[in-house]
Design an enzyme around this catalytic site. Structure first.
Site, mmCIF file in Angstrom:
data_model
loop_
_atom_site.group_PDB
_atom_site.id
_atom_site.type_symbol
_atom_site.label_atom_id
_atom_site.label_comp_id
_atom_site.label_asym_id
_atom_site.label_seq_id
_atom_site.Cartn_x
_atom_site.Cartn_y
_atom_site.Cartn_z
ATOM 1 N N TYR A 152 5.150 11.131 73.301
ATOM 2 C CA TYR A 152 4.276 10.449 74.275
ATOM 3 C C TYR A 152 4.589 8.957 74.297
ATOM 4 C CZ TYR A 152 0.066 8.346 76.246
ATOM 5 O OH TYR A 152 -0.794 7.596 77.001
HETATM 6 N N1 LIG Z 1 -7.276 7.739 78.179
HETATM 7 C C1 LIG Z 1 -6.596 7.022 77.275
HETATM 8 O O1 LIG Z 1 -7.058 6.796 76.139
HETATM 9 C C2 LIG Z 1 -5.250 6.434 77.625
HETATM 10 C C3 LIG Z 1 -4.693 5.481 76.768
HETATM 11 C C4 LIG Z 1 -3.466 4.935 77.074
HETATM 12 C C5 LIG Z 1 -2.809 5.314 78.226
HETATM 13 N N2 LIG Z 1 -3.365 6.245 79.052
HETATM 14 C C6 LIG Z 1 -2.608 6.626 80.236
HETATM 15 O O2 LIG Z 1 -3.436 6.491 81.370
HETATM 16 C C7 LIG Z 1 -3.072 7.462 82.348
HETATM 17 C C8 LIG Z 1 -4.309 8.234 82.783
HETATM 18 O O3 LIG Z 1 -4.863 8.851 81.630
HETATM 19 P P1 LIG Z 1 -6.313 9.526 81.666
HETATM 20 O O4 LIG Z 1 -6.801 9.543 80.256
HETATM 21 O O5 LIG Z 1 -7.122 8.926 82.740
HETATM 22 O O6 LIG Z 1 -5.915 11.021 82.060
HETATM 23 P P2 LIG Z 1 -6.822 12.273 82.515
HETATM 24 O O7 LIG Z 1 -8.263 11.980 82.386
HETATM 25 O O8 LIG Z 1 -6.253 13.450 81.793
HETATM 26 O O9 LIG Z 1 -6.427 12.396 84.059
HETATM 27 C C9 LIG Z 1 -5.080 12.654 84.357
HETATM 28 C C10 LIG Z 1 -4.830 12.557 85.823
HETATM 29 O O10 LIG Z 1 -3.419 12.795 86.028
HETATM 30 C C11 LIG Z 1 -3.252 13.952 86.829
HETATM 31 N N3 LIG Z 1 -2.125 14.730 86.342
HETATM 32 C C12 LIG Z 1 -1.829 15.069 85.061
HETATM 33 N N4 LIG Z 1 -0.710 15.818 85.035
HETATM 34 C C13 LIG Z 1 -0.296 15.948 86.319
HETATM 35 C C14 LIG Z 1 0.784 16.619 86.940
HETATM 36 N N5 LIG Z 1 1.690 17.320 86.251
HETATM 37 N N6 LIG Z 1 0.894 16.548 88.277
HETATM 38 C C15 LIG Z 1 -0.016 15.867 89.005
HETATM 39 N N7 LIG Z 1 -1.056 15.210 88.483
HETATM 40 C C16 LIG Z 1 -1.200 15.265 87.152
HETATM 41 C C17 LIG Z 1 -4.568 14.712 86.763
HETATM 42 O O11 LIG Z 1 -4.755 15.362 88.003
HETATM 43 P P3 LIG Z 1 -5.112 16.933 88.181
HETATM 44 O O12 LIG Z 1 -5.985 17.316 87.039
HETATM 45 O O13 LIG Z 1 -5.765 16.982 89.532
HETATM 46 O O14 LIG Z 1 -3.795 17.578 88.175
HETATM 47 C C18 LIG Z 1 -5.595 13.585 86.616
HETATM 48 O O15 LIG Z 1 -5.921 13.053 87.876
HETATM 49 C C19 LIG Z 1 -1.982 8.323 81.720
HETATM 50 O O16 LIG Z 1 -0.720 7.875 82.126
HETATM 51 C C20 LIG Z 1 -2.168 8.070 80.238
HETATM 52 O O17 LIG Z 1 -0.976 8.249 79.509
HETATM 53 C C21 LIG Z 1 -4.573 6.814 78.776
#
Ligand SMILES: NC(=O)c1ccc[n+]([C@@H]2O[C@H](COP(=O)([O-])OP(=O)(O)OC[C@H]3O[C@@H](n4cnc5c(N)ncnc54)[C@H](OP(=O)(O)O)[C@@H]3O)[C@@H](O)[C@H]2O)c1
Length: 249
Positions: A152
């Site tokens: 990751y």
């Molecule tokens: N949350 C954290 O602690 C954190 C920390 C550092 C970085 N990030 C980064 O921030 C970003 C968002 O994270 P999050 O925690 O908000 O994620 P999340 O709650 O899991 O939401 C993920 C989003 O991405 C979409 N998605 C995932 N896989 C996909 C695929 N194969 N095709 C199309 N859409 C896809 C999902 O859409 P569907 O479900 O509709 O497919 C959803 O809208 C990511 O890049 C993550 O690495 C998050």
């Protein structure tokens, strides 16, 4: 609503939940027409409706960004985009010995290849129009090793390298490229972790807590705005700050 982004079209990948959802709402509230992307059409329609209910403009495109053909279709259907937010991402934590080929490929394809292909497809139009901006959502785990987050973190570290390269490759043609590196943030994606993993990570920050999706989106919205006109090639860490190193007890 304000109007700093009126007349701009923004594609926010992964906008059906979490950080992407907050980004989509904020960009729409600044006047951008937002293309909400994700796989789940029901949640996509709900986000579009919420934006419309608050006077904004949005439409939904479904695509699985782990599939490169679908990424290219997404770019084609999006058309001319002024603001590309590469937010969709997955985190599958496991020690190196337990990381499967499928988890390796899914994280590289979703977190690294999809942003790459979207830039290949959408930035030429920005260059032709003489303006545009790309914001890549990475992670603090791209620079500080996090237990179980090897592939990751590596996928996002590679994206940060491209972030720096693209800032130079396109900067002279009016296209700014920046990244936001969130720390532990409460989202639907992190809800699946058991044992308070995200809360525990939050406690390791200098602020001693997890972040909110809107706290990440605030910085993305700034980077997308004209107020950031001289900001290019940066990675803004939005992670509550690092604790100082202490001697072992
Ligand atoms: N949350 C954290 O602690 C954190 C920390 C550092 C970085 N990030 C980064 O921030 C970003 C968002 O994270 P999050 O925690 O908000 O994620 P999340 O709650 O899991 O939401 C993920 C989003 O991405 C979409 N998605 C995932 N896989 C996909 C695929 N194969 N095709 C199309 N859409 C896809 C999902 O859409 P569907 O479900 O509709 O497919 C959803 O809208 C990511 O890049 C993550 O690495 C998050």
């Amino acid at each position: 609503m304000t109007d700093t982004l009126t007349g701009k079209t923004a594609l926010v990948t992964g906008a059906t939940a979490g950080i992407g959802y907050a980004i989509a709402r904020q960009l729409a509230s600044e006047g951008a027409e937002v293309i909400v992307h994700g796989r789940n059409a029901e949640r996509g329609a709900k986000v579009v409706q919420e934006i419309q209910n608050t006077g904004g403009t949005a439409r939904f495109i479904a695509a699985d960004v782990s599939d490169v053909t679908d990424v290219r279709r997404l770019a084609d259907e999006a058309g001319a985009v002024d603001i590309l937010v590469n937010n969709a991402g997955i985190y599958r934590f496991a020690p190196t010995f337990d990381t499967t080929d499928a988890d390796f490929d899914d994280q590289i394809n979703t977190n690294l290849r999809a942003p790459y292909v979207l830039v290949q497809r959408l930035v030429p139009g920005m260059v032709a129009r003489g303006h545009g901006t790309v914001i890549n959502v990475t992670t603090v785990a791209a620079t500080v090793p996090a237990e179980g987050a090897g592939i990751y973190g590596a996928s996002k570290a590679a994206l940060e390298l491209l972030n720096a390269l693209w800032a130079d490759e396109f900067g002279g043609q009016g296209v700014r490229v920046n990244a936001v590196a969130p720390g532990p943030t409460q989202t639907p994606g992190t809800l699946v972790f058991e044992d308070g993993l995200i809360e525990g990570l939050g406690k390791t920050t200098a602020l001693g807590r997890t972040g909110e999706a809107d706290e990440i989106a605030n910085v993305v919205t700034f980077l997308a705005s004209p107020a950031a006109s001289y900001v290019n090639g940066t990675v803004v860490t939005v992670g509550g700050g690092y604790r100082a190193v202490h001697p072992a007890a």
